[in-house]
Structures are given as C-alpha cells and as structure tokens.
Design a protein around this motif. Structure first.
Motif, PDB file in Angstrom:
ATOM      1  N   GLN A 199       0.937  50.473   5.263  1.00  0.00           N
ATOM      2  CA  GLN A 199       2.391  50.358   5.408  1.00  0.00           C
ATOM      3  C   GLN A 199       2.797  49.061   6.111  1.00  0.00           C
ATOM      4  N   LYS A 200       1.878  48.409   6.771  1.00  0.00           N
ATOM      5  CA  LYS A 200       2.179  47.111   7.370  1.00  0.00           C
ATOM      6  C   LYS A 200       2.013  45.997   6.349  1.00  0.00           C
ATOM      7  N   PHE A 201       1.391  46.302   5.238  1.00  0.00           N
ATOM      8  CA  PHE A 201       1.138  45.327   4.187  1.00  0.00           C
ATOM      9  C   PHE A 201       2.160  45.451   3.053  1.00  0.00           C
ATOM     10  N   ILE A 202       2.269  46.641   2.493  1.00  0.00           N
ATOM     11  CA  ILE A 202       3.222  46.904   1.411  1.00  0.00           C
ATOM     12  C   ILE A 202       4.125  48.032   1.873  1.00  0.00           C
ATOM     13  N   LYS A 203       5.391  47.722   2.049  1.00  0.00           N
ATOM     14  CA  LYS A 203       6.365  48.716   2.524  1.00  0.00           C
ATOM     15  C   LYS A 203       7.150  49.254   1.335  1.00  0.00           C
ATOM     16  N   ASP A 204       7.155  50.572   1.203  1.00  0.00           N
ATOM     17  CA  ASP A 204       7.899  51.242   0.138  1.00  0.00           C
ATOM     18  C   ASP A 204       9.219  51.759   0.684  1.00  0.00           C
ATOM     19  N   TYR A 205      10.287  51.514  -0.073  1.00  0.00           N
ATOM     20  CA  TYR A 205      11.622  51.987   0.301  1.00  0.00           C
ATOM     21  C   TYR A 205      12.269  52.660  -0.900  1.00  0.00           C
ATOM     22  N   ARG A 206      13.221  53.523  -0.644  1.00  0.00           N
ATOM     23  CA  ARG A 206      14.097  54.102  -1.672  1.00  0.00           C
ATOM     24  C   ARG A 206      15.407  53.335  -1.628  1.00  0.00           C
ATOM     25  N   SER A 207      16.022  53.145  -2.755  1.00  0.00           N
ATOM     26  CA  SER A 207      17.266  52.367  -2.802  1.00  0.00           C
ATOM     27  C   SER A 207      18.399  53.026  -2.024  1.00  0.00           C
ATOM     28  N   ASP A 208      18.307  54.333  -1.799  1.00  0.00           N
ATOM     29  CA  ASP A 208      19.350  55.024  -1.043  1.00  0.00           C
ATOM     30  C   ASP A 208      19.065  55.061   0.461  1.00  0.00           C
ATOM     31  N   ASP A 209      17.960  54.443   0.886  1.00  0.00           N
ATOM     32  CA  ASP A 209      17.594  54.409   2.301  1.00  0.00           C
ATOM     33  C   ASP A 209      18.512  53.447   3.053  1.00  0.00           C
ATOM     34  N   GLN A 210      19.103  53.929   4.127  1.00  0.00           N
ATOM     35  CA  GLN A 210      20.054  53.122   4.897  1.00  0.00           C
ATOM     36  C   GLN A 210      19.356  52.153   5.853  1.00  0.00           C
ATOM     37  N   SER A 211      18.093  52.363   6.118  1.00  0.00           N
ATOM     38  CA  SER A 211      17.398  51.554   7.120  1.00  0.00           C
ATOM     39  C   SER A 211      16.611  50.379   6.531  1.00  0.00           C
ATOM     40  N   ILE A 212      16.803  50.074   5.267  1.00  0.00           N
ATOM     41  CA  ILE A 212      16.039  49.006   4.620  1.00  0.00           C
ATOM     42  C   ILE A 212      16.243  47.673   5.339  1.00  0.00           C
ATOM     43  N   GLU A 213      17.491  47.279   5.527  1.00  0.00           N
ATOM     44  CA  GLU A 213      17.772  45.970   6.126  1.00  0.00           C
ATOM     45  C   GLU A 213      17.241  45.880   7.551  1.00  0.00           C
ATOM     46  N   ARG A 214      17.385  46.945   8.320  1.00  0.00           N
ATOM     47  CA  ARG A 214      16.896  46.949   9.699  1.00  0.00           C
ATOM     48  C   ARG A 214      15.374  46.835   9.720  1.00  0.00           C
ATOM     49  N   ASP A 215      14.689  47.602   8.860  1.00  0.00           N
ATOM     50  CA  ASP A 215      13.230  47.539   8.795  1.00  0.00           C
ATOM     51  C   ASP A 215      12.753  46.165   8.342  1.00  0.00           C
ATOM     52  N   MET A 216      13.434  45.577   7.365  1.00  0.00           N
ATOM     53  CA  MET A 216      13.045  44.257   6.884  1.00  0.00           C
ATOM     54  C   MET A 216      13.214  43.207   7.981  1.00  0.00           C
TER      55      MET A 216
END
Length: 137
Positions: A48-65
């Motif tokens: 998960q530190k190498f390839i991070k998977d997200y769902r398009s409806d996830d609200q935390s994408i920008e914060r995690d990125m």
C-alpha cells in the motif's frame, strides 16, 4: 511465479490473494501488476506504500495523495471490482500528482523509474528492496 508459489506462511497467503486477478483476466498488464504487488509482499514491504488503490467516491483521495511522498495511485470507478477497468492511474512525488492518465500500473512503474533517474531521487527506505529488485531485473 515459481518463487511466489513456493512461499508459505502469512506472506504466501497474501501473495496468493494478490495473484487472484491474474487468473480471472487474461491480460499481460494485469499479470505484471500482480507480480509487482507480489514482489513487494515477497520482499516484506508494504504494497500500500507502493501502489495505492482508491475508489472514485472516496472523499479522502486528495488528502491521502498530499501525504504520499512516493508512489503510484490507482482510482477505480465507484462499485467496481479490483480487476475491473480503472478510472485513473498516476504517479505521486512529494505529495504532488506528477503524471496522470497512464494506461497501466506496469507503465506507471516504468515512468516512475524514469522520473527517479531523471530527477536523481533516492528510493524511499520503506520500498528500497522492491525498487532495487526491479532495477536489477
């Protein structure tokens, strides 16, 4: 693949779970992605530190990125399975989206290695062995 199949214990179970999409979809890109993820686990590093998977409806994408220093991200459409098509694949360096709209994870890995060499960036310590193995292969 033979080395992965021989691995036992907890890591062996994780690797086998990561190889499932490869048996469901006959695509070289899916196969390569599974091998990259499996290599990370085999070398006892966090995938998960190498390839991070997200769902398009996830609200935390920008914060995690913004908190990600180095890696590849994959955004899956809402309600999609892991082996379905992706909405976006890209590269993050120092919390910034450097590349997006890439066709596959293996292509993103090649671009990431090119960026590492071009920008003279050190491998992150938590993924050191994965990148060294890919570099030497």
């Amino acid at each position: 693949m033979k080395v992965f199949a021989r691995k036992g214990g907890v890591l062996g179970k994780k690797i086998k779970a990561m190889m499932v999409p490869m048996t469901q979809v006959d695509s070289i890109n899916v196969r390569r992605e599974c091998i990259l993820r499996g290599l990370t686990v085999y070398l006892n590093e966090d995938p998960q530190k190498f390839i991070k998977d997200y769902r398009s409806d996830d609200q935390s994408i920008e914060r995690d990125m913004a908190e990600t220093v180095f890696g590849i991200y994959v955004v899956h459409p809402e309600g999609a399975e892991a082996d379905d098509c992706t909405e976006d694949i890209g590269i993050i360096l120092e919390g910034l989206e450097v590349l997006s709209g890439l066709p596959s994870v293996p292509f993103a890995m090649a671009m990431l290695l090119g960026l590492v060499y071009a920008l003279n960036i050190s491998y992150p310590p938590e993924l050191k062995y994965t990148f060294e193995a890919v570099q030497k292969s």
